[in-house]
Design a protein around this motif. Structure first.
Motif, PDB file in Angstrom:
ATOM      1  N   UNK A 160       0.815  -1.216   0.000  1.00  0.00           N
ATOM      2  CA  UNK A 160       0.000   0.000   0.000  1.00  0.00           C
ATOM      3  C   UNK A 160       0.851   1.270   0.000  1.00  0.00           C
ATOM      4  N   UNK A 161       2.095   1.152   0.386  1.00  0.00           N
ATOM      5  CA  UNK A 161       2.917   2.345   0.579  1.00  0.00           C
ATOM      6  C   UNK A 161       4.048   2.474  -0.429  1.00  0.00           C
ATOM      7  N   UNK A 162       3.935   1.696  -1.506  1.00  0.00           N
ATOM      8  CA  UNK A 162       4.888   1.855  -2.594  1.00  0.00           C
ATOM      9  C   UNK A 162       4.590   3.154  -3.332  1.00  0.00           C
ATOM     10  N   UNK A 163       5.591   4.004  -3.448  1.00  0.00           N
ATOM     11  CA  UNK A 163       5.407   5.301  -4.106  1.00  0.00           C
ATOM     12  C   UNK A 163       5.944   5.230  -5.532  1.00  0.00           C
ATOM     13  N   UNK A 164       5.130   5.579  -6.531  1.00  0.00           N
ATOM     14  CA  UNK A 164       5.602   5.525  -7.918  1.00  0.00           C
ATOM     15  C   UNK A 164       6.539   6.691  -8.222  1.00  0.00           C
ATOM     16  N   UNK A 165       7.267   6.559  -9.310  1.00  0.00           N
ATOM     17  CA  UNK A 165       8.101   7.663  -9.783  1.00  0.00           C
ATOM     18  C   UNK A 165       7.191   8.857 -10.110  1.00  0.00           C
ATOM     19  N   UNK A 166       7.589  10.035  -9.682  1.00  0.00           N
ATOM     20  CA  UNK A 166       6.789  11.237  -9.921  1.00  0.00           C
ATOM     21  C   UNK A 166       7.683  12.388 -10.341  1.00  0.00           C
TER      22      UNK A 166
ATOM     23  N   UNK B 246      10.752  12.657  -7.989  1.00  0.00           N
ATOM     24  CA  UNK B 246      10.781  11.674  -6.905  1.00  0.00           C
ATOM     25  C   UNK B 246      10.910  10.291  -7.522  1.00  0.00           C
ATOM     26  N   UNK B 247      11.944   9.580  -7.123  1.00  0.00           N
ATOM     27  CA  UNK B 247      12.137   8.235  -7.637  1.00  0.00           C
ATOM     28  C   UNK B 247      11.130   7.289  -6.984  1.00  0.00           C
ATOM     29  N   UNK B 248      10.869   6.180  -7.671  1.00  0.00           N
ATOM     30  CA  UNK B 248       9.972   5.170  -7.107  1.00  0.00           C
ATOM     31  C   UNK B 248      10.578   4.610  -5.822  1.00  0.00           C
ATOM     32  N   UNK B 249       9.739   4.312  -4.870  1.00  0.00           N
ATOM     33  CA  UNK B 249      10.238   3.788  -3.605  1.00  0.00           C
ATOM     34  C   UNK B 249       9.095   3.499  -2.660  1.00  0.00           C
ATOM     35  N   UNK B 250       9.364   3.541  -1.388  1.00  0.00           N
ATOM     36  CA  UNK B 250       8.358   3.298  -0.357  1.00  0.00           C
ATOM     37  C   UNK B 250       8.181   4.571   0.450  1.00  0.00           C
TER      38      UNK B 250
END
Length: 355
Positions: free
Chosen positions: A203-209, A310-314
């Motif tokens: 649920x907390x995986x952040x996509x590249x933005x 923002x790179x993909x990450x958590x």
């Protein structure tokens, strides 16, 4: 530029717990009759109309449920069903007869629950001031482009402003009671939020933005080659100004034909899938501080500047824990509210007459 799903603000704002229940407003039908009709036929027609009107009124007065002696009418149920069906049609859904029948039972149950909560709020003496109601109505009005559009939406929903105020007053009293009797008694511990975070990593995986600004010169999709060429010349001239060192944001405010021009062309952060293809492809190839060449989309010609990335990450726990707490609290409040309503039902006389 950003691809958004349309929502009906009015429907989303009208209720606090369940959809607002209102009496069905029946429109008066206009009919014209030729003067050549005989008196006997005219009298017969009038009698038939009286009978039809009486039957219609009787149908709308049909009681589908009773809560401690307070009736819930077919008109209330029909009104709520119409609203739900409108909401579903806006999302392109067309429920079959079985789903509609199931929905009808759920809507009736929500009307019963709402009546129980209303009666309980009255029993506890919970009041809402005229000033509080007026503030809510004013806040709702501000979300519409104009007073005329607000009034038009009320009309479509078979509401008057006075009726809206009455409903807000009732719902605000219910909300106050729920806050006092349920929500304010619910707490979420730091251990609970951390356990939820650790137990749901996906649920907390952040996509590249990327965060980008742009300058747009619009081109109508049906524009002639000549008009398109003029727009292209205009964006190229603007590009030269940027290359010579003019501030991108200042130029965007001056010449961009996108509403974002007011913010210097800033579109804030976005991820893949939120922008149209060519724009997105160009933006994600750039590094912070870099500018694109001229980009063509169905909207026209663009110059894009990426200002952050923002790179993909958590998503870090500290950045999201407040939202987790809010989510867990709302979930717990919903469960406690269900139990609270069930308790009220067990102590009330609820009769259902709907077949």
């Amino acid at each position: 530029m950003r691809q958004r799903t349309a929502t009906w603000i009015f429907l989303a704002t009208l209720s606090f717990v369940w959809a607002v229940s209102t009496p069905l407003v029946l429109a008066k039908e206009k009919s014209s009759q030729k003067e050549s009709v005989s008196k006997e036929k005219s009298a017969g027609d009038k009698e038939s109309k009286k009978e039809a009107t009486a039957e219609a009124k009787e149908g709308k007065k049909e009681v589908v449920a009773s809560v401690n002696g307070t009736p819930i009418y077919m008109a209330d149920l029909d009104t709520e069903m119409n609203r739900y069906e409108k909401q579903m049609s806006m999302t392109g859904q067309a429920p079959d007869a079985a789903k509609l029948a199931e929905m009808r039972k759920k809507v009736l149950d929500s009307l019963i629950s709402r009546e129980l909560l209303k009666q309980q709020s009255q029993k506890l003496g919970i009041k809402v001031s005229d000033e509080e109601v007026a503030a809510q109505v004013d806040a709702l009005k501000k979300r519409f482009p104009s007073e005329a559009e607000f009034t038009s939406t009320l009309k479509k929903m078979n509401l008057t402003e006075d009726k809206l105020k009455q409903q807000f007053s009732q719902d605000m009293a219910i909300k106050k009671m729920i806050d006092e009797q349920v929500a304010n008694k619910v707490t979420i511990t730091p251990e609970e939020t951390k356990a939820f975070y650790d137990g749901n990593p996906d649920l907390f995986k952040a996509p590249e933005m990327v965060r980008a600004s742009h300058i747009l010169i619009k081109v109508d999709p049906k524009a002639s080659p000549e008009d398109k060429a003029k727009a292209k010349e205009k964006i190229v001239a603007i590009q030269e100004r940027i290359k010579k060192g003019e501030d991108f944001a200042a130029v965007a405010k001056e010449v961009s034909e996108c509403p974002s021009s007011a913010n210097g062309g800033d579109l804030d952060f976005f991820q893949r899938g939120q922008m149209v293809g060519p724009f997105e492809d160009a933006a994600f190839k750039l590094k912070p501080g870099e500018y694109s060449d001229v980009v063509e989309t169905q909207f026209g010609f663009h110059l894009i500047k990426v200002t952050d990335k923002k790179e993909a990450g958590v998503t870090p726990y500290d950045d999201i824990k407040a939202k987790i707490e809010q989510h867990l609290k709302q979930d717990k409040v919903n469960k406690e509210l269900t139990a609270y309503v069930d308790q009220l039902k067990s102590q009330a006389k609820v009769e259902i007459f709907l077949k």
